[in-house]
Write a protein that holds these residues in place. Structure first.
Motif, PDB file in Angstrom:
ATOM      1  N   GLN A 325       0.827  -1.208   0.000  1.00 28.72           N
ATOM      2  CA  GLN A 325       0.000   0.000   0.000  1.00 28.72           C
ATOM      3  C   GLN A 325       0.867   1.267   0.000  1.00 28.72           C
ATOM      4  O   GLN A 325       0.644   2.210   0.759  1.00 28.72           O
ATOM      5  N   GLY A 326       1.899   1.236  -0.835  1.00 34.88           N
ATOM      6  CA  GLY A 326       2.772   2.387  -0.990  1.00 34.88           C
ATOM      7  C   GLY A 326       3.879   2.500   0.033  1.00 34.88           C
ATOM      8  O   GLY A 326       4.702   3.427  -0.050  1.00 34.88           O
ATOM      9  N   LEU A 327       3.942   1.586   0.986  1.00 33.96           N
ATOM     10  CA  LEU A 327       4.963   1.624   2.027  1.00 33.96           C
ATOM     11  C   LEU A 327       6.058   0.623   1.708  1.00 33.96           C
ATOM     12  O   LEU A 327       5.778  -0.520   1.339  1.00 33.96           O
ATOM     13  N   ALA A 328       7.316   1.061   1.835  1.00 32.93           N
ATOM     14  CA  ALA A 328       8.452   0.191   1.541  1.00 32.93           C
ATOM     15  C   ALA A 328       8.747  -0.721   2.719  1.00 32.93           C
ATOM     16  O   ALA A 328       8.573  -0.333   3.890  1.00 32.93           O
ATOM     17  N   ARG A 329       9.193  -1.924   2.395  1.00 36.34           N
ATOM     18  CA  ARG A 329       9.590  -2.864   3.447  1.00 36.34           C
ATOM     19  C   ARG A 329      10.966  -2.483   3.971  1.00 36.34           C
ATOM     20  O   ARG A 329      11.881  -2.226   3.191  1.00 36.34           O
ATOM     21  N   GLN A 330      11.106  -2.478   5.298  1.00 35.81           N
ATOM     22  CA  GLN A 330      12.363  -2.089   5.946  1.00 35.81           C
ATOM     23  C   GLN A 330      12.961  -3.320   6.614  1.00 35.81           C
ATOM     24  O   GLN A 330      12.653  -3.647   7.766  1.00 35.81           O
ATOM     25  N   ASP A 331      13.841  -4.024   5.897  1.00 34.40           N
ATOM     26  CA  ASP A 331      14.414  -5.245   6.444  1.00 34.40           C
ATOM     27  C   ASP A 331      15.481  -4.973   7.491  1.00 34.40           C
ATOM     28  O   ASP A 331      15.786  -5.866   8.299  1.00 34.40           O
ATOM     29  N   ALA A 332      16.058  -3.763   7.498  1.00 36.36           N
ATOM     30  CA  ALA A 332      17.118  -3.444   8.467  1.00 36.36           C
ATOM     31  C   ALA A 332      16.591  -2.658   9.654  1.00 36.36           C
ATOM     32  O   ALA A 332      17.370  -2.132  10.447  1.00 36.36           O
ATOM     33  N   SER A 333      15.278  -2.610   9.801  1.00 35.67           N
ATOM     34  CA  SER A 333      14.708  -1.822  10.894  1.00 35.67           C
ATOM     35  C   SER A 333      14.986  -2.490  12.229  1.00 35.67           C
ATOM     36  O   SER A 333      14.801  -3.700  12.379  1.00 35.67           O
ATOM     37  N   PRO A 334      15.422  -1.714  13.228  1.00 34.17           N
ATOM     38  CA  PRO A 334      15.612  -2.293  14.563  1.00 34.17           C
ATOM     39  C   PRO A 334      14.291  -2.751  15.193  1.00 34.17           C
ATOM     40  O   PRO A 334      14.274  -3.643  16.029  1.00 34.17           O
ATOM     41  N   VAL A 335      13.195  -2.151  14.753  1.00 26.11           N
ATOM     42  CA  VAL A 335      11.884  -2.564  15.279  1.00 26.11           C
ATOM     43  C   VAL A 335      11.580  -3.999  14.851  1.00 26.11           C
ATOM     44  O   VAL A 335      10.994  -4.790  15.607  1.00 26.11           O
ATOM     45  N   GLN A 336      12.005  -4.354  13.632  1.00 24.77           N
ATOM     46  CA  GLN A 336      11.769  -5.718  13.154  1.00 24.77           C
ATOM     47  C   GLN A 336      12.491  -6.726  14.031  1.00 24.77           C
ATOM     48  O   GLN A 336      11.937  -7.782  14.389  1.00 24.77           O
ATOM     49  N   ALA A 337      13.729  -6.410  14.402  1.00 22.81           N
ATOM     50  CA  ALA A 337      14.480  -7.314  15.275  1.00 22.81           C
ATOM     51  C   ALA A 337      13.822  -7.428  16.638  1.00 22.81           C
ATOM     52  O   ALA A 337      13.748  -8.521  17.230  1.00 22.81           O
ATOM     53  N   LEU A 338      13.332  -6.294  17.161  1.00 19.86           N
ATOM     54  CA  LEU A 338      12.649  -6.338  18.458  1.00 19.86           C
ATOM     55  C   LEU A 338      11.391  -7.205  18.393  1.00 19.86           C
ATOM     56  O   LEU A 338      11.090  -7.965  19.325  1.00 19.86           O
TER      57      LEU A 338
END
Length: 473
Positions: A325-338
């Motif tokens: 929906q127009g938002l890019a995936r952030q694979d390096a986001s620290p939130v993802q690791a959390l």
């Protein structure tokens, strides 16, 4: 003499009444007292012997034989005494009582000689045949056989009942005719045509009931019906139960009818005896076996099929799109690791976890998702409520909760709106047999359906039935 005869008749009626009611000790006591007071009487000896034989014990069998022998000493040609004694002998064990068993054939021959074709001769013949081959026909089968013959012969139930009553009145000592008359009278009343059809077409009704059970049992897993639908397989059961109730009551009424007057054994019967009941035919036995096997097999198949449906779960492939929906995936986001670290570890149960975040800022993503894939078919239905119930305790005030449609992947979905540091948020969690997880994003004040629609779209963008994925959704 007339007074003595009346006293004997009264004692016999009382003893016979006790015998028919199952009060065997009272029947024996009444018969013995009358024999002592009034002298020998064939009917009293008969009741005494039958009341002993009904106990079905060796000591009582010996006393029954003694009563019959004593009666036959005084009345050597009494057909009822001879028939009862023959039945006792033929029913005895030829290993334990060979002499008694051997006398059965002689007594049966004497009954046939004195009263050929009589009810007593037929009864003895059937008893002897039952010992050499199949067991004697049950009362209910005899009853159904006689009713079926009468309905086939006369067609009209009322006519058949009238003919049976006239024959029963002419032969008051014939229990089989009395049962037939009572049964036809009961079945001939208005509104009982279905019961008569059950009597006329037993094989057809058995096949129909079996087919109903088979179709219904297999329809439950085939159409994904609730398991309690299997109870409907017993829906036809009350109909034969009602018929059996009518048959049993007819036999009871025939058994308690007024006692028949003494019958002259030398007199010819007014009507020929009813034909013997044939053994089960191969067609009847085959039909019964087919119906039984089909019902049992369909029940087993239905249970296995339903269990496999219950235990089966979808095998998802996890493949997140590059953009949602127009938002890019952030694979390096620290939130993802959390999120990966905070997700429950179900790897011991064969589950695999995943977590994705989308948005322009890796540190403050606009949409977050975590989930597990594996076998969750045993997960409780209230797991979503338990998962979201800790938000208040964690300091996140909850504003609203609602249940949402799960979408094309099925299962269940539950959404909750809450606050994190004064920021309104939405959490929509899902659970199905092959996956569980949650989607988080900012609450923009949309309707509940619009909010749930976004969560469903995120779930369906990541979980796939096959090895497919996309670069943007």
């Amino acid at each position: 003499m007339q007074a003595e005869h009346q006293e004997v008749m009264s004692a016999y009626a009382e003893a016979e009444g006790h015998l028919r009611a199952g009060r065997l000790a009272d029947a024996r006591r009444t018969a013995r007292n009358a024999l002592k007071a009034e002298g020998p009487d064939a009917r009293l000896f008969l009741v005494l012997g039958r009341a002993h034989a009904a106990e079905d014990e060796d000591d009582h069998d010996d006393r029954a034989e003694a009563a019959y022998r004593e009666g036959l000493e005084a009345f050597p040609d009494d057909v009822e005494l001879l028939a009862a004694y023959a039945e006792l002998c033929l029913a005895s064990d030829y290993m334990d009582h060979p002499a008694r068993h051997g006398r059965g054939a002689q007594l049966a021959a004497r009954v046939r000689e004195l009263a050929p074709g009589s009810t007593q001769a037929l009864r003895v013949e059937q008893g002897g045949a039952g010992l050499r081959g199949p067991k004697p026909t049950s009362p209910s089968r005899t009853q159904l056989h006689d009713v079926r013959l009468a309905l086939a012969a006369f067609g009209n139930p009322a006519v058949a009942a009238a003919r049976a009553r006239s024959r029963a009145e002419a032969s008051p000592s014939d229990d089989r005719l009395a049962v037939l008359a009572e049964t036809l009278t009961a079945l001939g009343r208005p509104g009982r045509a279905p019961l008569r059809w059950l009597v006329r077409a037993p094989l057809t009704t058995a096949l129909l009931r079996g087919a109903w059970c088979v179709v219904l049992l297999l329809a439950v897993p085939a159409l994904h019906l609730p398991s309690w639908w299997r109870l409907a397989a017993f829906a036809p059961l009350p109909v034969p139960l009602v018929l059996n109730t009518f048959l049993r009551r007819a036999r009871t009424r025939a058994a308690v009818r007024p006692l028949a007057p003494p019958v002259d054994p030398t007199a010819a019967p007014p009507f020929p005896a009813l034909p013997p009941v044939p053994a089960y035919s191969r067609h009847e036995l085959a039909t019964g076996v087919v119906v039984l096997v089909a019902v049992v097999a369909s029940g087993v198949a239905s249970g296995i099929w339903s269990y496999r449906q219950y235990a089966a779960y979808p095998r998802y492939t996890v493949s997140a799109p590059d953009r949602f929906q127009g938002l890019a995936r952030q694979d390096a986001s620290p939130v993802q690791a959390l999120m990966k670290n905070a997700a429950p570890d179900l790897s011991d149960e064969g589950a695999q976890s995943f977590a994705y975040v989308y948005g322009p800022d890796p540190d403050q993503p606009a949409l977050m998702m975590w989930g597990e894939t594996g076998d969750f078919h045993d997960a409780p239905t209230d797991a979503l409520g338990d998962f979201q119930s800790g938000m208040d305790a964690a300091g996140f005030p909850v504003h609203a909760t609602w249940t949402a449609a799960p979408g094309s992947l099925g299962g269940s979905m539950r959404c909750v709106s809450y606050e994190v540091a004064n920021t309104p948020m939405v959490n929509c969690a899902w659970l199905d047999k092959g996956s569980m997880g949650a989607v988080y994003f900012a609450d923009e004040g949309q309707t509940h359906e619009a909010t749930a629609s976004r969560a469903r779209a995120a779930r369906e963008a990541v979980l796939h039935w096959g090895a497919r994925g996309g670069s943007e959704v």
